[in-house]
Design a protein around this motif. Structure first.
Motif, PDB file in Angstrom:
ATOM      1  N   VAL A 103      -5.101   5.208  -0.593  1.00 46.16           N
ATOM      2  CA  VAL A 103      -5.582   4.602  -1.832  1.00 46.16           C
ATOM      3  C   VAL A 103      -4.635   3.476  -2.252  1.00 46.16           C
ATOM      4  O   VAL A 103      -3.416   3.615  -2.181  1.00 46.16           O
ATOM      5  N   TYR A 104      -5.201   2.360  -2.698  1.00 44.21           N
ATOM      6  CA  TYR A 104      -4.367   1.264  -3.178  1.00 44.21           C
ATOM      7  C   TYR A 104      -4.903   0.738  -4.500  1.00 44.21           C
ATOM      8  O   TYR A 104      -6.044   0.961  -4.880  1.00 44.21           O
ATOM      9  N   GLY A 136       3.255  -2.705  -2.311  1.00 38.19           N
ATOM     10  CA  GLY A 136       3.310  -4.164  -2.350  1.00 38.19           C
ATOM     11  C   GLY A 136       4.739  -4.678  -2.360  1.00 38.19           C
ATOM     12  O   GLY A 136       5.715  -3.917  -2.255  1.00 38.19           O
ATOM     13  N   GLY A 137       4.874  -5.986  -2.456  1.00 43.58           N
ATOM     14  CA  GLY A 137       6.203  -6.587  -2.481  1.00 43.58           C
ATOM     15  C   GLY A 137       6.994  -6.337  -1.224  1.00 43.58           C
ATOM     16  O   GLY A 137       8.198  -6.061  -1.279  1.00 43.58           O
ATOM     17  N   GLY A 138       6.346  -6.395  -0.079  1.00 46.93           N
ATOM     18  CA  GLY A 138       7.016  -6.112   1.187  1.00 46.93           C
ATOM     19  C   GLY A 138       6.771  -4.711   1.690  1.00 46.93           C
ATOM     20  O   GLY A 138       6.963  -4.432   2.878  1.00 46.93           O
ATOM     21  N   ASN A 139       6.370  -3.780   0.812  1.00 47.69           N
ATOM     22  CA  ASN A 139       6.004  -2.429   1.215  1.00 47.69           C
ATOM     23  C   ASN A 139       4.496  -2.374   1.472  1.00 47.69           C
ATOM     24  O   ASN A 139       3.742  -3.235   0.998  1.00 47.69           O
ATOM     25  N   PRO A 140       4.024  -1.377   2.190  1.00 45.65           N
ATOM     26  CA  PRO A 140       2.571  -1.220   2.352  1.00 45.65           C
ATOM     27  C   PRO A 140       1.882  -1.124   0.996  1.00 45.65           C
ATOM     28  O   PRO A 140       2.453  -0.628   0.021  1.00 45.65           O
ATOM     29  N   ARG A 141       0.638  -1.572   0.926  1.00 46.73           N
ATOM     30  CA  ARG A 141      -0.076  -1.597  -0.342  1.00 46.73           C
ATOM     31  C   ARG A 141      -0.698  -0.247  -0.693  1.00 46.73           C
ATOM     32  O   ARG A 141      -1.039  -0.005  -1.850  1.00 46.73           O
ATOM     33  N   PHE A 196       0.704   1.432  -7.882  1.00 49.56           N
ATOM     34  CA  PHE A 196       1.000   2.720  -7.264  1.00 49.56           C
ATOM     35  C   PHE A 196       2.447   2.756  -6.768  1.00 49.56           C
ATOM     36  O   PHE A 196       3.064   1.721  -6.508  1.00 49.56           O
ATOM     37  N   SER A 197       2.947   3.981  -6.613  1.00 52.93           N
ATOM     38  CA  SER A 197       4.269   4.190  -6.028  1.00 52.93           C
ATOM     39  C   SER A 197       4.129   4.644  -4.587  1.00 52.93           C
ATOM     40  O   SER A 197       3.135   5.276  -4.214  1.00 52.93           O
ATOM     41  N   ARG A 198       5.117   4.323  -3.794  1.00 52.50           N
ATOM     42  CA  ARG A 198       5.168   4.836  -2.433  1.00 52.50           C
ATOM     43  C   ARG A 198       5.910   6.172  -2.413  1.00 52.50           C
ATOM     44  O   ARG A 198       5.320   7.208  -2.171  1.00 52.50           O
ATOM     45  N   ALA A 199       7.198   6.138  -2.679  1.00 53.72           N
ATOM     46  CA  ALA A 199       7.974   7.378  -2.618  1.00 53.72           C
ATOM     47  C   ALA A 199       9.373   7.122  -3.131  1.00 53.72           C
ATOM     48  O   ALA A 199       9.780   5.982  -3.405  1.00 53.72           O
ATOM     49  N   GLN A 208       3.690  11.203  -3.033  1.00 54.30           N
ATOM     50  CA  GLN A 208       2.935  11.684  -1.881  1.00 54.30           C
ATOM     51  C   GLN A 208       3.771  11.538  -0.606  1.00 54.30           C
ATOM     52  O   GLN A 208       4.576  10.622  -0.498  1.00 54.30           O
ATOM     53  N   GLN A 209       3.572  12.467   0.330  1.00 55.52           N
ATOM     54  CA  GLN A 209       4.192  12.281   1.643  1.00 55.52           C
ATOM     55  C   GLN A 209       3.667  10.981   2.246  1.00 55.52           C
ATOM     56  O   GLN A 209       2.463  10.748   2.302  1.00 55.52           O
ATOM     57  N   GLN A 210       4.575  10.111   2.681  1.00 52.82           N
ATOM     58  CA  GLN A 210       4.169   8.778   3.116  1.00 52.82           C
ATOM     59  C   GLN A 210       3.393   8.784   4.426  1.00 52.82           C
ATOM     60  O   GLN A 210       2.346   8.164   4.542  1.00 52.82           O
ATOM     61  N   ASP A 211       3.897   9.467   5.432  1.00 55.96           N
ATOM     62  CA  ASP A 211       3.171   9.560   6.701  1.00 55.96           C
ATOM     63  C   ASP A 211       2.227  10.756   6.619  1.00 55.96           C
ATOM     64  O   ASP A 211       2.436  11.790   7.251  1.00 55.96           O
ATOM     65  N   PHE A 212       1.184  10.594   5.820  1.00 56.85           N
ATOM     66  CA  PHE A 212       0.265  11.693   5.538  1.00 56.85           C
ATOM     67  C   PHE A 212      -0.364  12.211   6.828  1.00 56.85           C
ATOM     68  O   PHE A 212      -0.912  11.442   7.622  1.00 56.85           O
ATOM     69  N   SER A 213      -0.255  13.510   7.025  1.00 55.09           N
ATOM     70  CA  SER A 213      -0.836  14.146   8.199  1.00 55.09           C
ATOM     71  C   SER A 213      -1.907  15.123   7.712  1.00 55.09           C
ATOM     72  O   SER A 213      -1.582  16.146   7.106  1.00 55.09           O
TER      73      SER A 213
END
Length: 514
Positions: free
Chosen positions: A30-31, A79-84, A37-40, A185-190
């Motif tokens: 989701v973006y 964003g800002g260099g991180n995944p969206r 949104f936050s990454r982690a 959220q866990q970033q590398d969602f499995s």
């Protein structure tokens, strides 16, 4: 969401048919178009200000902890260099399906199947309902109770020691949430995976009755749980006990400007010794949601008898005996060490379901009284009944860690005393769980219900007909008590105190069909 599949049947010979399929799915994380949104929280990134001058933790607490502190933590936004997107979803999610049917005779066959199912991320993460927006919301948590004393009053819920924190957006960057609780959220969602197997023997019996005996097995993996990253070693707690609830001067009090240490911890003059023993004392609770790693095992023997509708009669009777286990942490010691164990599920082991309908054989178009007078037909003819019954053997009772039974508790199954309450001892404070979560011989009340319907159609003319319907819920007006209290300190320990089903209800309707 993207998906594609191929699926087909292959008739090998007169007796054997194969069913093969393969499904592929891909779901983007989701973006937000505005990148809110936050990454982690990156717990490997050092906090610059604490590298040059570490917080002054009292020497006796640091010695008790027995290992160096991790002065790390950097919040990352999308964003800002991180995944969206708020998390990454794997692109190679393949779900094979394999099935076979083998004809043993004119009235018997055997079937076997395997299929893989993947839990969609949108169901597991609940991102549509609880997306994380640190810095963009206007929520400030009230200061917690400290040694039994509230730090907030109704007249001043946010005193100077815990002021309201205004929304700051992304302006705090890596320092967002420093000094307070955080979740991500866990970033590398499995995604969770369920591999399901079944083996069935089917037999056509006289009277249009179809019998089915099935063994079903589910193997689940990568099932999500919420991992806590900022725990205190329980072995220290069980050794030091209440001494850890004593307060000491807060080494983080006004340690940095508010734009670099914005959390509530910055404004608390005193904290407990326990909080300074956590893995990352510069933060509050740290939770990584939807961490993959739990497993599931489900075995079931299923029996079913079904009669297709014919001559006014249909029925279905099904029985399920199951055994289910989920991986979990037995106690706080195993959770701190991330040692996952198998625990029996508390759901009922025995389930029965039955349903059916029957057209009473009286009146016009029926077996008997087909040529009866119109008045007699209006009274006796055209009635139909249907019913629905379910039963389960009751949930297994789970006891808190503070209760230690002497052996397996004896079941009595009386509302005022569901099990023998005399064989329990209360564990001393600051004692880890050693008693089982539940016992195979101790389940709560059995749960069952019977609903029925009686209906009739009156043909008013060629175009209109009237339907009368009488419906009864819990027709027998049976009382099903709730599970007994298992809290050893409660006055209702071992007693059921409520009703979980509803009393008998009748509903009458009349409908015009045209």
């Amino acid at each position: 969401f993207f998906a594609a599949f191929v699926h087909d049947d292959f008739k090998i010979n007169r007796n054997l048919t194969l069913n093969l399929g393969l499904r592929w799915e891909y779901e983007t994380g989701v973006y937000d178009a505005e990148d809110r949104f936050s990454r982690a929280l990156d717990l490997t990134s050092p906090i610059p200000e604490f590298q040059s001058k570490a917080p002054a933790i009292p020497a006796d607490i640091a010695a008790l902890r027995g290992q160096p502190y991790s002065w790390t933590g950097a919040w990352n936004f999308t964003g800002g260099g991180n995944p969206r997107s708020s998390f990454d979803f794997p692109k190679k999610v393949l779900m094979p399906r394999v099935g076979l049917a083998y004809r043993l005779g004119d009235r018997m066959s055997i079937r076997a199947g395997y299929a893989r199912y993947v839990i969609p991320a949108v169901f597991a993460t609940d991102t549509l309902g609880s997306g994380s927006y640190p810095g963009f919301n206007a929520i400030t948590t009230v200061a917690p109770v400290l040694q039994g004393v509230p730090q907030a009053r109704l007249s001043d819920p946010f005193p100077a020691s815990n002021p309201l924190i205004p929304p700051v957006g992304r302006t705090l960057g890596r320092y967002t949430n420093l000094g307070q609780a955080s979740a991500w959220q866990q970033q590398d969602f499995s995604p969770g995976v369920n591999d399901r197997f079944n083996l069935s023997l089917q037999r056509q019996m006289p009277g249009l009755i179809h019998l089915d005996l099935t063994y079903f097995f589910n193997f689940g993996r990568n099932l999500p749980y919420n991992r806590q990253f900022n725990l205190v070693d329980p072995n220290i707690v069980y050794t030091q006990k209440a001494a850890l609830d004593q307060t000491v001067p807060n080494p983080f009090f006004q340690i940095l400007p508010a734009d670099k240490f914005p959390g509530q911890l910055r404004n608390q003059a005193r904290v407990t010794r326990r909080s300074l023993l956590s893995t990352y004392p510069q933060y509050g609770a740290l939770t990584q949601n939807n961490t993959s790693g739990f497993k599931n095992r489900y075995h079931a023997i299923q029996m079913k008898a079904q009669r297709n509708f014919n001559n006014g009669l249909f029925f279905l009777v099904a029985y399920n005996f199951n055994r289910e286990q989920n991986s979990y942490f037995f106690n706080d010691i195993t959770e701190f060490a991330q040692q996952i164990e198998w625990l029996d599920q508390s759901f009922p082991r025995h389930r029965v379901s039955a349903a059916g309908s029957y057209e009473l054989p009286f009146g016009k178009g029926r077996k008997w009284l087909a040529g009866t007078h119109a008045v007699t037909n209006a009274v006796l003819g055209g009635w139909a009944a249907s019913w629905l019954l379910f039963y389960n053997s009751g949930n297994y009772l789970r006891f808190p860690a503070q209760v230690t039974p002497n052996g397996t508790p004896a079941a009595i199954r009386e509302r005022g005393r569901w099990f023998d309450t005399t064989g329990f001892d209360r564990q001393p404070a600051f004692t880890p769980r050693t008693n089982p979560w539940q016992y195979n011989d101790l389940a709560g009340p059995r749960n069952w219900n019977f609903d029925a319907t009686l209906s009739k159609f009156f043909q008013l003319n060629d175009r209109f007909k009237l339907e009368l319907r009488m419906e009864a819920y819990n027709l027998t007006n049976s009382f099903v008590p709730n599970d007994p209290a298992t809290n050893f300190t409660a006055a209702t320990f071992g007693r059921t105190t409520n009703q979980i089903n509803r009393g008998r209800e009748f509903q009458y309707t009349a409908r015009i069909h045209f």
